[in-house]
Design an enzyme around this catalytic site. Structure first.
Site, PDB file in Angstrom:
ATOM      1  CG  HIS A  57     105.864  91.531  13.981  1.00 26.14           C
ATOM      2  ND1 HIS A  57     106.829  91.189  13.054  1.00 26.14           N
ATOM      3  CD2 HIS A  57     106.547  91.810  15.116  1.00 26.14           C
ATOM      4  CE1 HIS A  57     108.020  91.263  13.603  1.00 26.14           C
ATOM      5  NE2 HIS A  57     107.885  91.641  14.864  1.00 26.14           N
ATOM      6  CG  HIS A  59     108.655  89.884  19.673  1.00 26.87           C
ATOM      7  ND1 HIS A  59     109.756  89.201  19.206  1.00 26.87           N
ATOM      8  CD2 HIS A  59     108.385  90.847  18.754  1.00 26.87           C
ATOM      9  CE1 HIS A  59     110.145  89.739  18.056  1.00 26.87           C
ATOM     10  NE2 HIS A  59     109.327  90.734  17.753  1.00 26.87           N
ATOM     11  CD  GLN A 152     115.909  89.775  19.749  1.00 32.38           C
ATOM     12  OE1 GLN A 152     114.727  89.817  20.073  1.00 32.38           O
ATOM     13  NE2 GLN A 152     116.459  90.710  18.984  1.00 32.38           N
ATOM     14  CG  HIS A 210     112.294  90.999  13.385  1.00 28.67           C
ATOM     15  ND1 HIS A 210     111.620  89.822  13.550  1.00 28.67           N
ATOM     16  CD2 HIS A 210     111.897  91.820  14.394  1.00 28.67           C
ATOM     17  CE1 HIS A 210     110.843  89.931  14.625  1.00 28.67           C
ATOM     18  NE2 HIS A 210     110.986  91.128  15.155  1.00 28.67           N
ATOM     19  CD  GLU A 213     112.706  96.709  14.782  1.00 27.86           C
ATOM     20  OE1 GLU A 213     113.028  95.514  14.849  1.00 27.86           O
ATOM     21  OE2 GLU A 213     111.957  97.258  15.616  1.00 27.86           O
ATOM     22  CG  ASP A 309     107.325  94.572  17.378  1.00 27.69           C
ATOM     23  OD1 ASP A 309     107.674  93.378  17.468  1.00 27.69           O
ATOM     24  OD2 ASP A 309     108.122  95.486  17.085  1.00 27.69           O
TER      25      ASP A 309
HETATM   26 FE   FE2 Z   1     109.449  92.295  16.210  1.00 27.49          FE
END
Ligand code: FE2
Length: 424
Positions: A57, A59, A152, A210, A213, A309
Site C-alpha cells: 500500500h 501513494h 481521493q 481505503h 481510516e 503508505d
Molecule cells: Fe493510503
C-alpha cells in the site's frame, strides 16, 4: 553452467547452508553443497537471503512532495487531504514522474521490488494517472508496480467521480479503489462500495479500498465491503486497506466482524507508520493507537500485510521506503513480540504482501524468479531488530544494488568477527 550461484545462504524459514543456483532469471536449484559451476558466485557467508520486500500500500503520486505548498500542521488525515488538494493544481507531470522515479531508486536500494500504489483519479486532467502509467513502464525492469484507481476526494463527493475513475481504468490502471469514509454520509459511503464492487465484478478486476481510516467506532464500511465481496463472488480479489476504526470498535461487534471478513476472503492491509501518527489526534489521554487489529485478524486466518503508505508527503513527513522500518513499527504498535508474531511481521512485508498482490514466481524455491535480497542479519527477527543493511539486491539473477556491511573500526584486532551487529 549456471549464471549465478549464491552459496551459504540462511533462509527465512531457518534453513542454513543453502546454495541457490540461478539460470535465465529463475532459481533452478536450491540445495546445500551445490557443485555445479557458475559464471558468478556470491558467498552469502551465512547471512539471511530473502525474496524482495513488497509494499502492499503506497501513494507514489504524492511521494517526496513534503512542504509543497506547506506542511500539515494538525497532522490529521483530513488536513492531509486538504493539503494535497492545494498541491494538485500546482503539479506538473514531469515533477510527479521525477519524484516517483527518485523514490523507486530508494526502493531498489532497500530491496523493495514490488509496490502497489494508489493513484488519485479525482482530477479530470488525469495528470498523475498519466505520470504513474509512464513510471510503471519505466521501472518495469526492476520493480513490479501495480496501480489502484483511487478517488481521493470521494467517488460520489466529486462531480463525475465515477467517470474519472472509469477513464483511469480504461487508460490501464488495473485495480478499483475507493474511500467510503470520506463520502458525505455513511449511506453514500456504503453506496460507493456497492458501485465500485459491481464495477470490479463487471470488468473482472480486483478491489483495494481505503476503508474506515478513522477513529469513529461506528465507521463500519468494512462490513459492507465484505458483504458485497461475497454477494458478487469476489472472494480472494478484495482488500480492505487501513481499517483503523476497528481499533476503536466494540469488542463484541468485532467478534462478529472478523469471521465475516474471513468468510468473504477479504485481505487486510495495515499501515503502521502512518496510522500511529494520523489516528488519535482528537483524543486527549489515553490516546488511541489507531492501527487495525492485526494479530486478531491473522489468528482468524485473514491475509494481512503491512504497507508504507506515505513517504514525505502531505500525510507523513518521514519514511524511506524501508519495509523493515514498517515491520518494526507494526510489531511495536500491535505488541507482536512473541517469536512467532515477529516472524508474522516479517511475512507482512514479504510473503503475505506478495500473496495479496498475486505476484507470480515470488519466493525462494525452484522455479521462482531470481529476485533476492541479501541482508546483514541471521534471521527475520534480526532483520527487523536491525532494520538490516541490504548487502545486495538481485533482480532476475542480476545484482542491482549493493550496500557495504556495517562494522566498527574500533578494536578490530581484538575481535574474531569484524561484523558485530548480528553475531550473538
Ligand atoms: Fe493510503
Amino acid at each position: 553452467m549456471l549464471d549465478l550461484k549464491m552459496i551459504n545462504c540462511t533462509l527465512a524459514d531457518g534453513r542454513t547452508g543453502m546454495d541457490i543456483g540461478i539460470t535465465d532469471g529463475r532459481i533452478v536449484v536450491l540445495q546445500p553443497h551445490l557443485i555445479a559451476e557458475a559464471e558468478q558466485v556470491i558467498d552469502a557467508e551465512g547471512q539471511l537471503v530473502t525474496p524482495p520486500f513488497v509494499d502492499a500500500h503506497f501513494h507514489l503520486d504524492s511521494t517526496l512532495s513534503f512542504g509543497q505548498p506547506r506542511v500539515n500542521e494538525s497532522g490529521t488525515l483530513l488536513e492531509g487531504i486538504a493539503l494535497w488538494g492545494e498541491l494538485k493544481p500546482l503539479l506538473t507531470q514531469e515533477a510527479v514522474i521525477e519524484r516517483a522515479l527518485a523514490y523507486c531508486d530508494w526502493a531498489v536500494a532497500r530491496g523493495l521490488l514490488a509496490i502497489r500504489s494508489h493513484v488519485d483519479v479525482s482530477d479530470p486532467r488525469m495528470l498523475v494517472v498519466e505520470a504513474l502509467l509512464e513510471v510503471r513502464e519505466r521501472v518495469k525492469p526492476y520493480i513490479d508496480l501495480q496501480l489502484v484507481a483511487f478517488p481521493q476526494d470521494g467517488l460520489l463527493r466529486t462531480p463525475n467521480g465515477l467517470s474519472h475513475l472509469i477513464r483511469a481504468l480504461d487508460r490501464g490502471v488495473e485495480i478499483v479503489g475507493g474511500i467510503p469514509h470520506f463520502e458525505r454520509t455513511m449511506t453514500e459511503g456504503a453506496e460507493s462500495i456497492r458501485i465500485l464492487c459491481e464495477l470490479a465484478a463487471e470488468r473482472g478486476l480486483q478491489v483495494d479500498m481505503h476503508c474506515d481510516e478513522t477513529d469513529d467506532p461506528l465507521s463500519r464500511h468494512i462490513e459492507t465491503l465484505a458483504f458485497h465481496t461475497q454477494r458478487l463472488g469476489l472472494q480472494g480479489r478484495v482488500v480492505g486497506s487501513h481499517l483503523t476504526s476497528m481499533h476503536s470498535m466494540d469488542n463484541y461487534y468485532v467478534s462478529k466482524l472478523i469471521p465475516l471478513i474471513k468468510e468473504a476472503g477479504v485481505a487486510v492491509i495495515a499501515n503502521p507508520l502512518i496510522n500511529i501518527t494520523l489516528q488519535g489526534r482528537h483524543d486527549t489521554y489515553p490516546k488511541r493507537r489507531g492501527m487495525t487489529r492485526v494479530p486478531e485478524l491473522m489468528a482468524a486466518g485473514v491475509d494481512v500485510a503491512f504497507g508504507q503508505d506515505c513517504v514525505m508527503d502531505p500525510w507523513y513527513s518521514l519514511g524511506s521506503g524501508d519495509m523493515l522500518e514498517v515491520a518494526h513499527m507494526g510489531l511495536h504498535v500491535a505488541q507482536m513480540t512473541s517469536q512467532t508474531a515477529m516472524r508474522d511481521c516479517f511475512h507482512a512485508v514479504t510473503t503475505n504482501a506478495a500473496k495479496i498482490l498475486g505476484l507470480e514466481g515470488y519466493g525462494i524455491a525452484v522455479g521462482a524468479k531470481a529476485d533476492l535480497v541479501l541482508l546483514q542479519a541471521k534471521s527475520p527477527m534480526d532483520a527487523i531488530r536491525l532494520r538490516a543493511n541490504r548487502l545486495m539486491v538481485i533482480r532476475a539473477g542480476r545484482v542491482i544494488a549493493r550496500s557495504p556491511a556495517l562494522f566498527s573500526l574500533l578494536n578490530i584486532e581484538d575481535r574474531p568477527e569484524k561484523i558485530i551487529f548480528n553475531d550473538r
